[in-house]
Design a protein around this motif. Sequence first.
Motif, short mmCIF file in Angstrom:
data_model
loop_
_atom_site.label_atom_id
_atom_site.label_comp_id
_atom_site.label_asym_id
_atom_site.label_seq_id
_atom_site.Cartn_x
_atom_site.Cartn_y
_atom_site.Cartn_z
N GLU A 27 0.79 -1.23 0.00
CA GLU A 27 0.00 0.00 0.00
C GLU A 27 0.82 1.28 0.00
O GLU A 27 0.26 2.38 -0.14
N HIS A 28 2.14 1.19 0.15
CA HIS A 28 2.98 2.39 0.12
C HIS A 28 3.46 2.73 -1.29
O HIS A 28 4.16 3.73 -1.47
N SER A 29 3.08 1.93 -2.29
CA SER A 29 3.41 2.23 -3.68
C SER A 29 2.82 3.58 -4.08
O SER A 29 1.78 4.00 -3.55
N PRO A 30 3.44 4.28 -5.04
CA PRO A 30 2.91 5.59 -5.43
C PRO A 30 1.60 5.50 -6.20
O PRO A 30 1.42 4.67 -7.09
N TYR A 221 -1.40 11.10 4.89
CA TYR A 221 -0.08 11.35 4.29
C TYR A 221 -0.21 12.08 2.96
O TYR A 221 -1.17 11.86 2.21
N PHE A 222 0.77 12.92 2.68
CA PHE A 222 0.94 13.51 1.35
C PHE A 222 2.15 12.87 0.71
O PHE A 222 3.22 12.76 1.34
N GLY A 223 2.01 12.42 -0.53
CA GLY A 223 3.09 11.70 -1.19
C GLY A 223 3.45 12.27 -2.54
O GLY A 223 2.59 12.77 -3.27
N ILE A 224 4.74 12.18 -2.87
CA ILE A 224 5.26 12.49 -4.20
C ILE A 224 6.07 11.28 -4.65
O ILE A 224 6.97 10.82 -3.93
N GLY A 225 5.73 10.74 -5.83
CA GLY A 225 6.44 9.56 -6.31
C GLY A 225 6.55 9.54 -7.82
O GLY A 225 6.09 10.46 -8.51
N LEU A 226 7.18 8.49 -8.32
CA LEU A 226 7.27 8.31 -9.77
C LEU A 226 7.34 6.84 -10.11
O LEU A 226 7.78 6.00 -9.32
N LEU A 253 9.63 6.19 3.34
CA LEU A 253 10.41 6.12 2.11
C LEU A 253 10.18 4.76 1.47
O LEU A 253 10.27 3.74 2.16
N TYR A 254 9.93 4.76 0.16
CA TYR A 254 9.55 3.51 -0.52
C TYR A 254 10.28 3.41 -1.86
O TYR A 254 10.44 4.40 -2.57
N ALA A 255 10.71 2.18 -2.21
CA ALA A 255 11.28 1.92 -3.54
C ALA A 255 11.00 0.47 -3.92
O ALA A 255 11.04 -0.42 -3.06
#
Length: 259
Positions: A27-30, A221-226, A253-255
Amino acid sequence: MKKIALNLLIIGMLAQACYARINFLDEHSPGIDLRFSRNVWYNSTALYYETDDDFNSLNAVYSGFTGINPFLELGFDWSIKQINPNKGDTRTGLTDIKVAAKYNLFKKTEIHEEEPIFIGEALFSIPSGDSTKNLGAGGYGLGGGIIFGIFYDPVVYSSMLNYTVFSRGNDRKEGSVVGYGAAAEYAYNEEVMVIAEIKGKNSSSDEVGGLKLKNSRNELYFGIGLDYEINHRKSFSTNILLGLTKKSSDLMLYASLNF
């Protein structure tokens, strides 16, 4: 011509994809994934770290997905979690197994600009993690959710709402969870999607020995990802989530590598 090319790109991303995840899992994926995997097996290996003033954890997650047909996808995930490693905490182990399904409710194989898409998801979790170490819920979990998506050139907009309940396990019953989120995804080019999102969950209090604990949580949470497409089979995802409420983690932090 540029607008036509971009529209075709987004339509392709919303139709069957080389890799597509089920949003109940990892669930932490962008963002919120509106795509469906083809009928071969896909994998994702992810690391995420979360921290606040008195708690941090490191998680290694494996997820697997496959498309059954153009409208149905099945998958599961399982992770290893380490709690407060910087404080010498010994709580490390496997978490609960999650099995999930994703279904295109209107069975559309072509998505057009300003045409909505509706997706249903279901979750079943198996209590394989040690609940006494906060590695699992202790009981079985059952969840359902709805996802809405639409795109207006050049952005894909999406939102989701889900609900999960848990059975009693040993002497503990995990509180129910309402999850929600909204995302905007911008196709920077043919390989890169930039994603901004809000996601949260409201967890009701747990029960131990028939008594309600005062441990309900309201996380936002507010998120910025790619998402970066390496080739037709592989992609890389990353996400930064900042906590917005008192009971949220300060930072996540997620990758992940998807293949």
